[in-house]
Write an enzyme that holds these catalytic residues in place. Structure first.
Site, PDB file in Angstrom:
ATOM      1  CG  HIS A 235      16.669  -6.886 -21.106  1.00 22.87           C
ATOM      2  ND1 HIS A 235      17.243  -8.136 -21.122  1.00 22.87           N
ATOM      3  CD2 HIS A 235      15.704  -6.909 -22.061  1.00 22.87           C
ATOM      4  CE1 HIS A 235      16.648  -8.873 -22.042  1.00 22.87           C
ATOM      5  NE2 HIS A 235      15.706  -8.163 -22.634  1.00 22.87           N
ATOM      6  CB  CYS A 273      12.833 -10.011 -21.093  1.00 23.62           C
ATOM      7  SG  CYS A 273      13.227 -10.932 -22.592  1.00 23.62           S
ATOM      8  CG  HIS A 300      11.679  -7.180 -24.100  1.00 20.36           C
ATOM      9  ND1 HIS A 300      13.050  -7.241 -24.123  1.00 20.36           N
ATOM     10  CD2 HIS A 300      11.359  -5.901 -24.402  1.00 20.36           C
ATOM     11  CE1 HIS A 300      13.539  -6.044 -24.408  1.00 20.36           C
ATOM     12  NE2 HIS A 300      12.541  -5.218 -24.579  1.00 20.36           N
ATOM     13  CG  ASP A 353      12.299  -9.723 -27.566  1.00 20.58           C
ATOM     14  OD1 ASP A 353      12.895  -9.228 -28.526  1.00 20.58           O
ATOM     15  OD2 ASP A 353      12.803  -9.889 -26.446  1.00 20.58           O
ATOM     16  CG  HIS A 354      14.304 -12.412 -29.792  1.00 19.76           C
ATOM     17  ND1 HIS A 354      15.144 -13.054 -28.945  1.00 19.76           N
ATOM     18  CD2 HIS A 354      14.700 -11.121 -29.783  1.00 19.76           C
ATOM     19  CE1 HIS A 354      16.005 -12.188 -28.428  1.00 19.76           C
ATOM     20  NE2 HIS A 354      15.740 -11.003 -28.924  1.00 19.76           N
ATOM     21  CE1 TYR A 371      14.223  -6.924 -31.547  1.00 15.40           C
ATOM     22  CE2 TYR A 371      16.235  -8.230 -31.698  1.00 15.40           C
ATOM     23  CZ  TYR A 371      15.284  -7.583 -30.938  1.00 15.40           C
ATOM     24  OH  TYR A 371      15.373  -7.600 -29.574  1.00 15.40           O
TER      25      TYR A 371
END
Ligand code: DNO
Length: 394
Positions: A235, A273, A300, A353-354, A371
């Site tokens: 990542h 990501c 991501h 993601d997020h 999350y």
């Protein structure tokens, strides 16, 4: 060929249940055994137990996020050789249970970092924010890191001093907690004293040395991954630059070039990501994706919005600085290329993601910032629709 839609689930204590995940339309789970201390072996029994739980809900455990790399492996101190051996055993145990994709990071001490978790957006939802001046205040006047003033201009230091002098105690607390205690999924949390002691362990470790430590680690584990059919995916740093004097070495195209030049097998792969890499204006995301497309094992997908002062916050999945249309177009082309090559991993696992905290999640007593359910549900729905549309058009 579509991306495999997955969802990060934090295990039995996650306020978002597996049945919620199914209703969101994901088929795969991204999961880690957070209760096992860093460095300890993930036993077959523990892995299998979690896997059974996921499968009972009609889902599959597609990706491990993360199998943590112990700090001593990053600094190469004390019993790091044993810790690498333990890591290899966990890899083998995961394969014995049928889990083949492993995400990890090599960020010193801190994982992902934000200063505020409830920045109020225009529409009333909450976003995660990284505020560069609050980070300077923390570094200079709360943490009081030795040598910190060398990293900033005289003007930044005097502005930070003024800001600190006017900062209410609750803001000091908020910034400290967010920096030190670990955000959801972070591998460790620290008290101020513990954190200072940890910083000392990185004395003498600059970016070049950390890079070397990463390559040495990879030279040990990638042959194991090759033999077992594991896809390792590193990542990127979040945010993708040096923080609190700590080096970060997975932030740019050049960083990736170095890593893959040194350790070429495809099982040495990337968690692409978009939100992390997109924080740097000088990162050309489609170019990075295309340069290493064949080793992108996990996605991501999210977007961030940066400003001229170096602050950023999480944007909606399809707005902000990331050109999601372009990225998903690149992904679709790569997946088709893999189909033509008969690759088993043609469908790349992605997760939204997020998400923003919104609607009913604003009133819930416990959510994991970034999350919560509904914001990610919205993100997943938007991403799925975008992929569907592009797939029909090209
Ligand atoms: C944050 C996450 C990171 C990520 C790790 C991977 O939201 O993307 O915590 O899981 O850095 O090792």
């Amino acid at each position: 060929m579509k991306m495999t839609q997955t969802w990060r689930w934090y295990g039995p204590n996650d306020p978002v249940s597996l049945s919620d995940v199914r209703q969101a339309g994901a088929t795969g789970i991204v999961n880690a055994l957070h209760h096992i201390p860093n460095g300890a072996i993930w036993s077959i029994a523990e892995i299998q137990k979690r896997k059974d739980e996921i499968e009972k809900a009609g889902l599959t455990w597609d990706v491990v996020e993360s199998l943590p790399v112990h700090e001593k492996i990053k600094t190469r101190t004390a019993d790091f050789e044993q810790l690498i051996e333990n890591y290899k055993v966990s890899m083998k145990n995961l394969v014995d249970c049928g889990v083949y994709v492993i995400c990890y990071n090599f960020m010193p001490i801190l994982d992902w970092t934000r200063t505020r978790l409830d920045m109020v957006l225009e529409d009333g939802s909450f976003a995660l924010e990284f505020n560069a001046s609050e980070l300077r205040v923390f570094d200079l006047f709360i943490l009081k890191r030795v040598g910190a003033e060398k990293d900033y201009t005289a003007e930044q230091i005097s502005l930070a001093k003024k800001q600190f002098d006017n900062l209410p105690p609750e803001d000091i607390q908020r910034i400290s907690d967010n920096m030190l205690k670990g955000l959801p999924g972070s591998e460790e949390g620290y008290s101020m004293e513990e954190f200072k002691a940890m910083l000392d362990t990185y004395r003498g470790i600059d970016a070049d040395k950390l890079r070397l430590h990463l390559v040495k680690f990879l030279s040990e584990i990638i042959p194991v991954a090759e033999a077992l059919g594991i896809r390792m995916c590193i990542h990127p740093d979040d945010p993708p630059f040096t923080l609190l004097g700590l080096p970060r070495v997975v932030s740019t195209m050049q960083d990736y070039e170095y890593i893959f030049d040194q350790v070429p097998p495809l099982s040495n792969g990337i968690t692409f990501c978009t939100g992390s890499l997109g924080v740097r204006a000088d990162n050309d995301l489609p170019a990075i994706f295309n340069a290493f497309a064949d080793r992108v094992h996990f996605l991501h997908l999210r977007s961030t919005k940066r400003d001229a002062e170096g602050n950023f916050h999480e944007a909606d999945h399809l707005t902000g600085d990331v050109d999601m249309h372009e990225i998903i177009t690149c992904i679709i082309k790569e997946q088709r290329r893999r189909v033509a090559e008969n690759r088993e991993d043609a469908s790349i696992p992605m997760r939204p993601d997020h998400g923003h905290q919104m609607l009913d999640d604003l009133a819930k007593p416990k959510i994991n910032p970034g999350y919560s359910a509904i914001g990610r549900l919205r993100g997943l729905a938007e991403l799925r629709g975008l992929e569907w549309g592009i797939n029909r058009l090209i």
